[in-house]
Design a protein around this motif. Structure first.
Motif, PDB file in Angstrom:
ATOM      1  N   VAL A  29      28.351  51.789   8.444  1.00 10.18           N
ATOM      2  CA  VAL A  29      28.252  52.814   7.399  1.00 10.18           C
ATOM      3  C   VAL A  29      27.219  53.883   7.759  1.00 10.18           C
ATOM      4  O   VAL A  29      26.283  53.646   8.524  1.00 10.18           O
ATOM      5  CB  VAL A  29      27.880  52.211   6.023  1.00 10.18           C
ATOM      6  CG1 VAL A  29      28.923  51.206   5.562  1.00 10.18           C
ATOM      7  CG2 VAL A  29      26.494  51.583   6.061  1.00 10.18           C
ATOM      8  N   LYS A  30      27.422  55.060   7.186  1.00 11.01           N
ATOM      9  CA  LYS A  30      26.415  56.113   7.183  1.00 11.01           C
ATOM     10  C   LYS A  30      25.793  56.124   5.792  1.00 11.01           C
ATOM     11  O   LYS A  30      26.522  56.068   4.790  1.00 11.01           O
ATOM     12  CB  LYS A  30      27.043  57.467   7.492  1.00 11.01           C
ATOM     13  CG  LYS A  30      27.579  57.598   8.899  1.00 11.01           C
ATOM     14  CD  LYS A  30      28.200  58.977   9.109  1.00 11.01           C
ATOM     15  CE  LYS A  30      28.771  59.101  10.511  1.00 11.01           C
ATOM     16  NZ  LYS A  30      29.434  60.426  10.704  1.00 11.01           N
ATOM     17  N   ILE A  31      24.482  56.185   5.737  1.00 10.83           N
ATOM     18  CA  ILE A  31      23.777  56.100   4.461  1.00 10.83           C
ATOM     19  C   ILE A  31      23.215  57.466   4.078  1.00 10.83           C
ATOM     20  O   ILE A  31      22.490  58.086   4.858  1.00 10.83           O
ATOM     21  CB  ILE A  31      22.631  55.067   4.542  1.00 10.83           C
ATOM     22  CG1 ILE A  31      23.181  53.684   4.917  1.00 10.83           C
ATOM     23  CG2 ILE A  31      21.871  54.998   3.221  1.00 10.83           C
ATOM     24  CD1 ILE A  31      22.097  52.678   5.273  1.00 10.83           C
ATOM     25  N   HIS A  32      23.566  57.925   2.879  1.00  6.69           N
ATOM     26  CA  HIS A  32      23.046  59.189   2.356  1.00  6.69           C
ATOM     27  C   HIS A  32      22.275  58.877   1.068  1.00  6.69           C
ATOM     28  O   HIS A  32      22.872  58.394   0.092  1.00  6.69           O
ATOM     29  CB  HIS A  32      24.182  60.174   2.061  1.00  6.69           C
ATOM     30  CG  HIS A  32      25.109  60.391   3.232  1.00  6.69           C
ATOM     31  ND1 HIS A  32      24.792  61.207   4.293  1.00  6.69           N
ATOM     32  CD2 HIS A  32      26.339  59.878   3.503  1.00  6.69           C
ATOM     33  CE1 HIS A  32      25.784  61.204   5.170  1.00  6.69           C
ATOM     34  NE2 HIS A  32      26.736  60.395   4.706  1.00  6.69           N
ATOM     35  N   ILE A  33      20.980  59.125   1.081  1.00  8.58           N
ATOM     36  CA  ILE A  33      20.157  58.848  -0.101  1.00  8.58           C
ATOM     37  C   ILE A  33      20.314  59.996  -1.099  1.00  8.58           C
ATOM     38  O   ILE A  33      20.008  61.146  -0.809  1.00  8.58           O
ATOM     39  CB  ILE A  33      18.674  58.680   0.292  1.00  8.58           C
ATOM     40  CG1 ILE A  33      18.520  57.502   1.265  1.00  8.58           C
ATOM     41  CG2 ILE A  33      17.812  58.459  -0.960  1.00  8.58           C
ATOM     42  CD1 ILE A  33      17.127  57.359   1.846  1.00  8.58           C
ATOM     43  N   LEU A  34      20.808  59.674  -2.283  1.00  5.37           N
ATOM     44  CA  LEU A  34      21.016  60.683  -3.333  1.00  5.37           C
ATOM     45  C   LEU A  34      19.810  60.777  -4.261  1.00  5.37           C
ATOM     46  O   LEU A  34      19.422  61.875  -4.664  1.00  5.37           O
ATOM     47  CB  LEU A  34      22.273  60.347  -4.137  1.00  5.37           C
ATOM     48  CG  LEU A  34      23.579  60.234  -3.333  1.00  5.37           C
ATOM     49  CD1 LEU A  34      24.742  59.879  -4.253  1.00  5.37           C
ATOM     50  CD2 LEU A  34      23.879  61.533  -2.582  1.00  5.37           C
TER      51      LEU A  34
END
Length: 205
Positions: A29-34
């Motif tokens: 997975v690629k993780i994007h912190i919102l």
């Protein structure tokens, strides 16, 4: 791309929740912190959970199998697919009751499907990914047939003292003929012509 948004007390908790939903490891997975978590007033009033977006990284083999299943579905054929690895690559062996349509004349349809499946797999792979597509071990049966053919034709060349030119074959099948007669004491093999009409020639040494 497949994406989900998950929350948790910490970034790590949110990521673990998402991975558990997809049953994958973090390297998929690629993780994007919102949103970063915050404790709020007195540690709990107005506190906010961490929010992250996970983007699933496509798996080359999974995408290739999905593509193959879609093609077979349009042909209204029911099959199962077994997979294993050897030194040649990943082997996908199809099993079912109507495989003749998928194999085609001397495996030509199977070869065409294999070509397409490899294109799909390598679209999602950072390094060369090789898939060998088979149907109820057709490749092994074809290999034995070609080996027997090579020996029969070698005997014909020895008796007639004339070279024999085989029908056009793909590179893998030509390789089988060459390998079978490589150590022969009387005959030799070589290829001539251009693809897709390249042929094996069996001749006296």
């Amino acid at each position: 791309m497949k994406k989900i948004v998950v929350t948790g007390k910490t970034i790590e908790d949110a990521v673990k929740t998402g991975l558990a939903q997809w049953h994958v490891s973090e390297d998929r997975v690629k993780i994007h912190i919102l949103e970063q978590p915050s404790r709020g007033f007195l540690g709990f009033i107005g506190s906010k959970a961490a929010k992250v977006e996970l983007e699933l990284i496509p798996d080359a083999l999974e995408e290739a199998i999905r593509f193959l299943q879609e093609i077979i579905k349009t042909m209204h054929i029911s099959i199962t697919i077994d997979q294993h690895k050897d030194r040649e690559g990943t082997i996908l062996n199809m099993n079912g009751s109507e495989l003749g349509m998928l194999i085609g004349k001397r495996g030509q349809t199977l070869d065409a499907l294999q070509y397409l499946v490899n294109i799909v797999a390598n679209r999602y792979s950072n390094s060369h990914f090789r898939i060998i597509l088979d149907a109820e071990n057709f490749r092994e049966r074809r290999k034995r047939t070609l080996e027997e053919l090579a020996l029969r034709l070698a005997s014909r060349v020895i008796k007639s003292k004339k070279e024999v030119i085989l029908e056009p074959m793909n590179s893998q099948e030509r390789k089988i003929i060459h390998a079978e007669l490589q150590g022969h004491s009387v005959v030799k093999t070589y290829s001539k012509g251009e693809e897709p009409n390249r042929r094996v020639v069996i001749a006296l040494k």
